[in-house]
Design a protein around this motif. Structure first.
Motif, PDB file in Angstrom:
ATOM      1  N   ILE A   1       0.353  19.499 -67.210  1.00 39.27           N
ATOM      2  CA  ILE A   1       0.063  20.925 -67.050  1.00 39.27           C
ATOM      3  C   ILE A   1      -0.125  21.280 -65.580  1.00 39.27           C
ATOM      4  O   ILE A   1       0.443  22.256 -65.078  1.00 39.27           O
TER       5      ILE A   1
ATOM      6  N   VAL B   1      -3.772  27.070 -49.778  1.00 38.04           N
ATOM      7  CA  VAL B   1      -4.335  27.331 -51.106  1.00 38.04           C
ATOM      8  C   VAL B   1      -3.635  26.468 -52.155  1.00 38.04           C
ATOM      9  O   VAL B   1      -4.289  25.847 -53.001  1.00 38.04           O
TER      10      VAL B   1
ATOM     11  N   LEU C   1      -5.338  23.618 -54.468  1.00 44.69           N
ATOM     12  CA  LEU C   1      -5.263  23.544 -55.931  1.00 44.69           C
ATOM     13  C   LEU C   1      -4.769  22.169 -56.359  1.00 44.69           C
ATOM     14  O   LEU C   1      -5.224  21.609 -57.360  1.00 44.69           O
TER      15      LEU C   1
ATOM     16  N   THR D   1      -1.897  14.763 -70.408  1.00 48.37           N
ATOM     17  CA  THR D   1      -1.693  16.191 -70.681  1.00 48.37           C
ATOM     18  C   THR D   1      -2.061  17.025 -69.456  1.00 48.37           C
ATOM     19  O   THR D   1      -1.320  17.927 -69.044  1.00 48.37           O
ATOM     20  N   ALA D   2      -3.224  16.695 -68.874  1.00 55.73           N
ATOM     21  CA  ALA D   2      -3.700  17.476 -67.729  1.00 55.73           C
ATOM     22  C   ALA D   2      -2.743  17.361 -66.549  1.00 55.73           C
ATOM     23  O   ALA D   2      -2.488  18.344 -65.845  1.00 55.73           O
TER      24      ALA D   2
ATOM     25  N   LEU E   1      -7.623  19.770 -56.052  1.00 49.11           N
ATOM     26  CA  LEU E   1      -8.561  19.979 -57.161  1.00 49.11           C
ATOM     27  C   LEU E   1      -8.035  19.336 -58.438  1.00 49.11           C
ATOM     28  O   LEU E   1      -8.794  18.715 -59.187  1.00 49.11           O
ATOM     29  N   SER E   2      -6.712  19.472 -58.669  1.00 46.54           N
ATOM     30  CA  SER E   2      -6.202  18.897 -59.911  1.00 46.54           C
ATOM     31  C   SER E   2      -6.202  17.371 -59.841  1.00 46.54           C
ATOM     32  O   SER E   2      -6.474  16.707 -60.841  1.00 46.54           O
TER      33      SER E   2
ATOM     34  N   PHE F   1       4.925  26.207 -60.402  1.00 49.26           N
ATOM     35  CA  PHE F   1       4.969  27.656 -60.576  1.00 49.26           C
ATOM     36  C   PHE F   1       4.331  28.381 -59.394  1.00 49.26           C
ATOM     37  O   PHE F   1       4.891  29.348 -58.857  1.00 49.26           O
ATOM     38  N   VAL F   2       3.173  27.890 -58.958  1.00 46.99           N
ATOM     39  CA  VAL F   2       2.452  28.614 -57.906  1.00 46.99           C
ATOM     40  C   VAL F   2       3.196  28.495 -56.573  1.00 46.99           C
ATOM     41  O   VAL F   2       3.169  29.417 -55.745  1.00 46.99           O
TER      42      VAL F   2
ATOM     43  N   ALA G   1       3.171  21.391 -63.735  1.00 46.50           N
ATOM     44  CA  ALA G   1       3.929  22.608 -64.011  1.00 46.50           C
ATOM     45  C   ALA G   1       3.327  23.799 -63.272  1.00 46.50           C
ATOM     46  O   ALA G   1       4.039  24.617 -62.679  1.00 46.50           O
ATOM     47  N   MET G   2       2.004  23.864 -63.286  1.00 46.94           N
ATOM     48  CA  MET G   2       1.324  24.988 -62.642  1.00 46.94           C
ATOM     49  C   MET G   2       1.558  24.976 -61.134  1.00 46.94           C
ATOM     50  O   MET G   2       1.741  26.022 -60.510  1.00 46.94           O
TER      51      MET G   2
ATOM     52  N   LEU H   1       5.904  31.066 -56.790  1.00 43.70           N
ATOM     53  CA  LEU H   1       5.296  32.397 -56.669  1.00 43.70           C
ATOM     54  C   LEU H   1       4.901  32.692 -55.218  1.00 43.70           C
ATOM     55  O   LEU H   1       5.105  33.803 -54.712  1.00 43.70           O
TER      56      LEU H   1
END
Lengths: 512, 109
Positions: free
Chosen positions: B79, B28, B32, B75-76, B35-36, B86-87, B82-83, B90
């Protein structure tokens, strides 16, 4: 000069968040005082902003003096100021409740709280679509931290789902923004509104795609059917003050739907006018039904409150879906009511959980809890408020929505859905109330051995924990008492939204 | 070149969607990321594909590359980076707390 006030609600929580990060070494007491006074200032600031834009004036703040449509603008109109003051009030209540112990569960609670407000206020004020994405990410990243604050197995799992689904949502948002930029060459919302109206025929299909993709993203944030499945788990398993603050999070999506689809894809948009009209009302009705089914089927109080949030989203978007000025005005009245009511209910549920010990919030008869009568009375008032029975603000909100629906073609559907779901909400809440309060047994009736375990749970959760839910209830009562003035304001706001020429003029006129 | 980039974005997105729908956290997270990547490429291409043109004003040049998508994509990227970080953390936390890496926290039958 007065325009500088527009950026204050955005920059203030950011600066205070940074300051709180520097103060981490100080005692918790200092952090709490700084944090609460910061949000108190925010309440005053947003109140001041509301009093300025109340007259219908639209304040535009041009960042770095780069004239729109090239630079980023912050725009404060009636709707933005309305959302800001609701956010400030809810977050103040959530924060005051949080300093009763939630903020000790892990580091950086107050920093994350301020950054969450930074993201929320930015999202409400920005006049640029890509900037909206950035503020979305800020508020989401802060919300991930707050959601997971304190840890725990169920919280982590719910948090993982929440994070992943929101990351997918962000990707879709970027695809939509990219498509709009590629075709129209601008991201300023006012400029987009002008350009969408003059779309060349060959681009119409792609613009529609981008518009509907944006709708999917906003529907995800609002928790509209079928994209609401993340909400009950996430809201039910996080700490109470965070859940109370998140009561405003679903409204961010609702705000974006209202803003983007009245301004950019509104009536003026020529061939793409009223883009989501065929979708919004049926989906909202279905969301309301699904939410209430969840309310009926819940086995835990907090889960039930989370489903009540889904149901309130359905009701709110029905009002917006009616797509007349009366419908939008009714929605704008219902929005603060549902936010305050959901936040109050989450905090009350937390008080009940603390008083029931091992029974937690399961719907099973337990022992008579401490302050049973007061908590029970509050639950009763909450139930009346949420179900929409007279005389509280829930009734006024639903009444306004039904009144606005009278002229709509789908009148019978709207009437039937709202009235039947209200009935089921009453039934479900009556059942929970009777299980939690009426059928609670006196301690003597149970086994003597269990007495020692379940009795003394007074600790920090004395009677003062109920003050904040009462405070939020008082806000709902205020909504009811000043219903006349507020509906008038909501009506003016709706008119402003449905005639976006002023907005476009104010934004695009500033540079010249 | 447009067709090539379009196919590339499509393939990345397809891989990303497929992996995001998997039941374990590692695929997963990879999904992601794909996708980014896809959306970053997509944003960049939205300024149209140009070769050797300056993005800022230069004397005597009439055709420019669009500088805005580059700013947007930067910018994208920040972000999404960072995401992703984080994921990943997590997912690790979820793995440690639940004892397996299923997104629903269930053991494989």
């Amino acid at each position: 000069m007065i325009n500088h006030i527009v950026i204050l609600p955005v920059i203030w929580p950011l600066l205070l968040g940074a300051l709180l990060l520097l103060l981490q070494k100080q005692s918790l007491q200092v952090l709490r005082i700084v944090s609460i006074s910061s949000v108190s200032v925010l309440v005053l600031l947003t109140g001041w902003l509301l009093s300025i834009v109340h007259s219908g004036e639209i304040l535009v703040y041009v960042l770095g003096n780069w004239a729109p449509p090239f630079g980023i603008v912050l725009v404060a109109d009636r709707l933005a100021a309305w959302m800001l003051i609701i956010t400030a009030l809810v977050s103040w209540c959530a924060l005051v409740y949080a300093v009763r112990g939630t903020d000790t569960a892990g580091p950086h609670f107050h920093v994350l709280f301020q950054l969450q407000l930074f993201g929320l206020n930015g999202a409400f004020l920005t006049g640029d679509l890509f900037n909206l994405f950035v503020f979305f990410e800020i508020l989401l990243l802060a919300s991930y931290g707050l959601l997971l604050h304190g840890g725990g197995r169920l919280r982590t799992m719910a948090g993982l789902h929440f994070v992943i689904i929101n990351l997918v949502g962000s990707t879709l948002f970027l695809f939509a923004v990219g498509t709009l930029y590629g075709l129209l060459g601008t991201l300023n919302m006012a400029d987009l509104a002008v350009k969408v109206a003059n779309t060349p025929v060959e681009d119409i299909a792609l613009i529609r795609t981008a518009g509907l993709l944006l709708f999917a993203v906003f529907a995800l944030k609002t928790a509209l059917l079928p994209l609401y499945l993340w909400l009950p788990a996430a809201y039910a398993h996080t700490s109470a003050p965070v859940a109370a603050l998140f009561a405003i999070m679903t409204k961010v999506g609702a705000y974006c739907i209202l803003r983007v689809y009245t301004l950019i894809f509104g009536e003026r948009a020529g061939p793409i006018a009223d883009l989501i009209e065929p979708w919004l009302l049926p989906l909202a009705l279905a969301t309301l039904i699904a939410g209430v089914l969840g309310v009926l089927a819940s086995t835990h109080l907090r889960q039930q409150v989370a489903y009540l949030v889904v149901a309130s989203v359905g009701t709110l978007l029905i009002a917006f879906g009616i797509n007349t000025s009366a419908g939008i005005a009714a929605g704008l009245y219902y929005l603060p009511h549902s936010t305050f009511a959901a936040a109050a209910f989450f905090l009350l549920a937390d008080s009940i959980v603390n008083r029931r010990g091992e029974m937690s919030d399961r719907f099973e008869p337990g022992l008579i809890m401490l302050h049973q009568r007061i908590v029970g009375t509050l639950f009763f008032i909450m139930a009346i408020l949420v179900a929409g029975l007279p005389p509280l603000s829930g009734f006024v909100g639903k009444f306004l929505i039904l009144q606005a629906a009278l002229s709509h073609v789908a009148l019978s559907w709207i009437m039937a859905t709202i009235l039947i779901t209200s009935l089921f909400t009453i039934i479900a809440l009556a059942r929970s109330g009777s299980l939690l309060f009426y059928r609670a047994q006196a301690p003597e009736a149970t086994h003597a051995a269990t007495d020692d375990h379940t009795q003394p749970i007074i600790t920090p959760h004395g009677i003062s924990g109920l003050a904040i839910p009462v405070c939020l209830l008082a806000l709902c009562v205020a909504l009811m008492i000043w219903a006349g003035a507020i509906t008038e304001f909501a009506q003016e706001t709706a008119n402003q939204l449905l005639h976006p020429d002023d907005y476009i003029q104010s934004v695009l006129g500033t540079g010249k | 070149m447009e067709a090539l980039v379009a196919i590339l974005i499509g393939t990345l997105t397809a891989c990303g969607v497929y992996l995001t729908l998997r039941g374990r956290t590692f695929p997963v997270v990879l999904g992601l990321t794909f996708l980014s990547y896809a959306v970053n490429l997509f944003l960049l291409v939205m300024g149209r594909l140009t070769v050797g043109k300056p993005p800022i004003i230069v004397e005597g040049v009439t055709e420019y590359a669009d500088p805005l998508p580059q700013a947007l994509v930067l910018t994208a990227i920040v972000i999404s980076f960072a995401m992703t970080a984080f994921v990943i953390v997590l997912s690790l936390k979820a793995h440690l707390e639940m004892g397996n890496d299923h997104v629903d926290g269930k053991h494989k039958p």
